[in-house]
Design an enzyme around this catalytic site. Structure first.
Site: not given
Ligand SMILES: CC(=O)N[C@H]1[C@@H](OP(=O)(O)OP(=O)(O)OC[C@H]2O[C@@H](n3ccc(=O)[nH]c3=O)[C@H](O)[C@@H]2O)O[C@H](CO)[C@H](O)[C@@H]1O
Ligand SMILES: [Mn+2]
Length: 361
Positions: A123-125, A128, A213, A235, A247, A305, A328
């Site tokens: 997803f690339a919204i 992103y 992601d 994780h 968590t 998650e 990471d």
């Molecule tokens: C590495 C990891 O464990 N990642 C998880 C973590 O945070 P992350 O900090 O990795 O979340 P994130 O910001 O990457 O968001 C999850 C995903 O949603 C999509 N996105 C999000 C926002 C936006 O404006 N546009 C968009 O496309 C995109 O594919 C992104 O990769 O927790 C999230 C929920 O809290 C998700 O479960 C993620 O999978």
């Molecule tokens: Mn992510």
């Protein structure tokens, strides 16, 4: 006189050995039928084998069966386990995938024979989309090399998908979807969209789905060794943690609630998959749980998650990916980690998630 004598001798001999002759003849006939039946049974077995293979190929894409090549490699040894430093099998006999525990060449043959097609969903919204270039370029180098791949890119901005040439047998498929104001909502709604598209489209196009992601990059091979009915990824922040430290959602009012004495691993939300049917089941169940929480004005601590973790407590994954498949670089390079295959891309959370800040596109 002499001839008559010979005739009587032959007659005598014949009557003497008649029983033996008939017995021999019977043996010969029996032997013939046994041999014949053995032959036709063998033939039947082979043709059954061929039939199923042909049907399978037809069900897939009508491509011809691939002939078995020679399989030359060092044999497995009962007293020489390849890894003794890490857990390689769960108590429900699901393998945990670590470098050294598998031979990718054998697996490639198996999956090529089945003409497997893999759908990689991302997803690339909103902002992103900036992650797509690196994501796709590294996927071309490391993801499912030698197999058929469809990159399903869910986005509200299809025009922002980089115009890239992908290798033969691979294809970028843009899927236009709506966006939501909150990043948490976007992240959670992935479950809804994945379940919908699995039923509507993916089931007709691919065998397996890999759901990840966007803020990620491949940095080493991620191949068919990950494929199974349903798989999750450990994780990297919790691989050595005790249950109580996970968590998980701990409020019993939430659908994602997991009691302190349950659970195996803390799985990440950013890398799971399986057959289309299993991913449909998983995403549908998580989406319904998210909606049930919403109706009670609840949102689980780590969004979808948390629901994924709940699902995996009661529907155990059939394969588990080690932290090699989600790492990471901020976590260093521990000894047990032989490969870093899939890495998070550092991001400025506030900038990338904040609607008003337009520094990043
Ligand atoms: C590495 C990891 O464990 N990642 C998880 C973590 O945070 P992350 O900090 O990795 O979340 P994130 O910001 O990457 O968001 C999850 C995903 O949603 C999509 N996105 C999000 C926002 C936006 O404006 N546009 C968009 O496309 C995109 O594919 C992104 O990769 O927790 C999230 C929920 O809290 C998700 O479960 C993620 O999978
Ligand atoms: Mn992510």
């Amino acid at each position: 006189m002499q001839t008559d004598h010979r005739k009587t001798r032959i007659k005598g001999l014949f009557s003497k050995y008649r029983v033996l002759l008939i017995f021999g003849l019977c043996l010969f006939i029996l032997g013939y039928f046994w041999q014949a039946s053995k032959g036709s049974w063998l033939k039947r077995k082979i043709s059954i084998l061929c039939d199923t293979q042909r049907n399978k190929t037809n069900v897939l894409h009508g491509l011809p069966e691939i002939a078995l090549p020679r399989m030359v490699y060092s044999k497995p040894h009962i007293f020489k386990p390849p890894r003794t430093d890490v857990l390689t099998m769960t108590p429900w006999l699901a393998p945990i995938i670590w470098d050294g525990t598998f031979n990718l060449e054998i697996l490639n043959e198996q999956f090529r024979q089945r003409n497997t097609t893999i759908g990689l969903t991302v997803f690339a919204i909103k902002k992103y989309v900036v992650f797509l270039q690196r994501f796709l370029a590294t996927a071309e180098t490391y993801f499912m090399v030698g197999h058929r791949v469809k990159y399903y890119i869910f986005t509200d901005r299809p025009e922002a998908i980089p115009n890239m040439n992908v290798k033969e047998g691979r294809e970028i498929v843009p899927l236009r979807v709506q966006n939501y104001p909150r990043w948490q909502e976007i992240s959670m709604r992935r479950m809804e969209m994945l379940s919908y598209y699995s039923q509507q489209r993916f089931i007709h196009e691919v065998d397996f789905l890999v759901c990840v992601d966007a803020d990620m990059q491949f940095s080493n091979e991620v191949g068919v060794e990950i494929l199974s009915e349903v798989f999750g990824t450990i994780h990297p922040g919790f691989y050595a943690a005790e249950r109580q430290a996970f968590t998980y959602e701990r409020r019993s009012t939430s659908e994602a609630y997991i009691p302190l004495d349950e659970g195996d691993f803390y799985y990440c939300g950013c890398f799971f998959g399986g057959t289309v049917a299993e991913v449909h089941k998983l995403t549908k169940k998580c989406h319904e749980a998210i909606m049930a929480d919403k109706s009670k004005s609840l949102e689980a601590i780590w969004h979808e998650e948390s629901h994924l973790n709940k699902y995996f407590v009661y529907h155990k994954p059939t394969k588990i990916l080690s932290p090699e498949y989600l790492w990471d670089n901020g976590l260093g390079s521990p000894q047990f980690l032989k490969k870093k295959r899939f890495l998070t891309v550092p991001k400025n959370h506030a900038a990338i998630r904040n609607k008003r800040n337009s520094n990043l596109k």
